[in-house]
Design a protein around this motif. Sequence first.
Motif, PDB file in Angstrom:
ATOM      1  N   SER A  76       0.830  -1.211   0.000  1.00  0.00           N
ATOM      2  CA  SER A  76       0.000   0.000   0.000  1.00  0.00           C
ATOM      3  C   SER A  76       0.865   1.263   0.000  1.00  0.00           C
ATOM      4  O   SER A  76       0.504   2.266  -0.612  1.00  0.00           O
ATOM      5  CB  SER A  76      -0.964   0.003   1.189  1.00  0.00           C
ATOM      6  OG  SER A  76      -0.267  -0.022   2.411  1.00  0.00           O
ATOM      7  N   GLN A 110      -6.125   2.654  -6.283  1.00  0.00           N
ATOM      8  CA  GLN A 110      -6.246   2.258  -4.874  1.00  0.00           C
ATOM      9  C   GLN A 110      -5.878   0.784  -4.682  1.00  0.00           C
ATOM     10  O   GLN A 110      -6.263   0.158  -3.713  1.00  0.00           O
ATOM     11  CB  GLN A 110      -7.662   2.523  -4.352  1.00  0.00           C
ATOM     12  CG  GLN A 110      -7.748   2.495  -2.836  1.00  0.00           C
ATOM     13  CD  GLN A 110      -9.153   2.715  -2.320  1.00  0.00           C
ATOM     14  OE1 GLN A 110     -10.096   2.818  -3.074  1.00  0.00           O
ATOM     15  NE2 GLN A 110      -9.281   2.808  -1.014  1.00  0.00           N
ATOM     16  N   GLN A 112      -3.730  -2.594  -3.762  1.00  0.00           N
ATOM     17  CA  GLN A 112      -3.007  -2.983  -2.550  1.00  0.00           C
ATOM     18  C   GLN A 112      -3.645  -2.448  -1.271  1.00  0.00           C
ATOM     19  O   GLN A 112      -2.979  -2.216  -0.276  1.00  0.00           O
ATOM     20  CB  GLN A 112      -1.533  -2.550  -2.615  1.00  0.00           C
ATOM     21  CG  GLN A 112      -0.775  -3.045  -3.811  1.00  0.00           C
ATOM     22  CD  GLN A 112      -0.704  -4.565  -3.874  1.00  0.00           C
ATOM     23  OE1 GLN A 112      -0.668  -5.234  -2.865  1.00  0.00           O
ATOM     24  NE2 GLN A 112      -0.722  -5.099  -5.081  1.00  0.00           N
ATOM     25  N   SER A 113      -4.930  -2.186  -1.332  1.00  0.00           N
ATOM     26  CA  SER A 113      -5.697  -1.824  -0.142  1.00  0.00           C
ATOM     27  C   SER A 113      -5.202  -0.571   0.583  1.00  0.00           C
ATOM     28  O   SER A 113      -5.176  -0.517   1.805  1.00  0.00           O
ATOM     29  CB  SER A 113      -5.748  -2.994   0.848  1.00  0.00           C
ATOM     30  OG  SER A 113      -6.325  -4.106   0.222  1.00  0.00           O
ATOM     31  N   SER A 115      -5.735   2.782   2.301  1.00  0.00           N
ATOM     32  CA  SER A 115      -6.950   3.130   3.046  1.00  0.00           C
ATOM     33  C   SER A 115      -7.803   4.142   2.278  1.00  0.00           C
ATOM     34  O   SER A 115      -7.289   4.948   1.502  1.00  0.00           O
ATOM     35  CB  SER A 115      -6.584   3.700   4.416  1.00  0.00           C
ATOM     36  OG  SER A 115      -6.156   5.037   4.291  1.00  0.00           O
ATOM     37  N   THR A 116      -9.088   4.097   2.528  1.00  0.00           N
ATOM     38  CA  THR A 116     -10.012   5.032   1.889  1.00  0.00           C
ATOM     39  C   THR A 116      -9.685   6.464   2.295  1.00  0.00           C
ATOM     40  O   THR A 116      -9.793   7.381   1.478  1.00  0.00           O
ATOM     41  CB  THR A 116     -11.469   4.670   2.254  1.00  0.00           C
ATOM     42  OG1 THR A 116     -11.712   3.313   1.851  1.00  0.00           O
ATOM     43  CG2 THR A 116     -12.462   5.583   1.562  1.00  0.00           C
ATOM     44  N   GLN A 141     -13.783  -1.075  -5.045  1.00  0.00           N
ATOM     45  CA  GLN A 141     -14.137  -2.420  -4.578  1.00  0.00           C
ATOM     46  C   GLN A 141     -15.642  -2.672  -4.738  1.00  0.00           C
ATOM     47  O   GLN A 141     -16.257  -3.375  -3.937  1.00  0.00           O
ATOM     48  CB  GLN A 141     -13.722  -2.630  -3.110  1.00  0.00           C
ATOM     49  CG  GLN A 141     -12.232  -2.678  -2.879  1.00  0.00           C
ATOM     50  CD  GLN A 141     -11.622  -1.283  -2.750  1.00  0.00           C
ATOM     51  OE1 GLN A 141     -12.227  -0.359  -2.234  1.00  0.00           O
ATOM     52  NE2 GLN A 141     -10.406  -1.144  -3.232  1.00  0.00           N
ATOM     53  N   ASP A 146     -17.607   3.019  -0.067  1.00  0.00           N
ATOM     54  CA  ASP A 146     -16.208   3.391  -0.299  1.00  0.00           C
ATOM     55  C   ASP A 146     -16.107   4.565  -1.272  1.00  0.00           C
ATOM     56  O   ASP A 146     -15.311   5.478  -1.077  1.00  0.00           O
ATOM     57  CB  ASP A 146     -15.404   2.213  -0.849  1.00  0.00           C
ATOM     58  CG  ASP A 146     -15.048   1.188   0.213  1.00  0.00           C
ATOM     59  OD1 ASP A 146     -15.337   1.433   1.403  1.00  0.00           O
ATOM     60  OD2 ASP A 146     -14.480   0.148  -0.151  1.00  0.00           O
TER      61      ASP A 146
END
Length: 171
Positions: A76, A110, A112-113, A115-116, A141, A146
């Motif tokens: 990330s 966005q 690799q996750s 954060s929002t 996602q 989100d």
Amino acid sequence: KRKEANLAGDFFSAEDRRKLQYMQDKFLDLLAKFNYQSKDRSAIKISTEKYLPVIEVKLPNEKQKSYDIRFDSSGSDHIRCMWAYYLALLLTSQKLKGNHPGILMLDEPQQQSASTIDFHEFLKELSSHTESQTLVFASFQNSQKDFEEATSGLSFKRIDSYGKFIKKIIN
């Protein structure tokens, strides 16, 4: 290689150095804004050889060594690094009269996750630069929640896809 070895050690003009320094400063500011945490930002530089982000370390023999930032960043944080780098290139070119075409196209930035909250900061930064064009292709996602969190309070034009953007043409 022989010809290159005979070149003077420093072939950057004062303007080149100013651009590299501005880009590095902007890049580091953006890393902080996007919550990059894998390495201390004081060790991060823009390489004067490849113009890419590197980590600089001092070896036991006191020599400096640098290596690609990807090798020491979480997935990330690598994405955050890419956000900061692409935007720093654009902003440096705009500020110091470079030749960037003034457009960024980002496909699922966005990954690799990240954060929002951090993604919101990235989108907020993008939306504040109205003298350039940014196209962001993102699925969030497949979550409306989100999407709303990431875009809350931002000025942008949304284009929905009802299916695939690219389709086989059938005659």
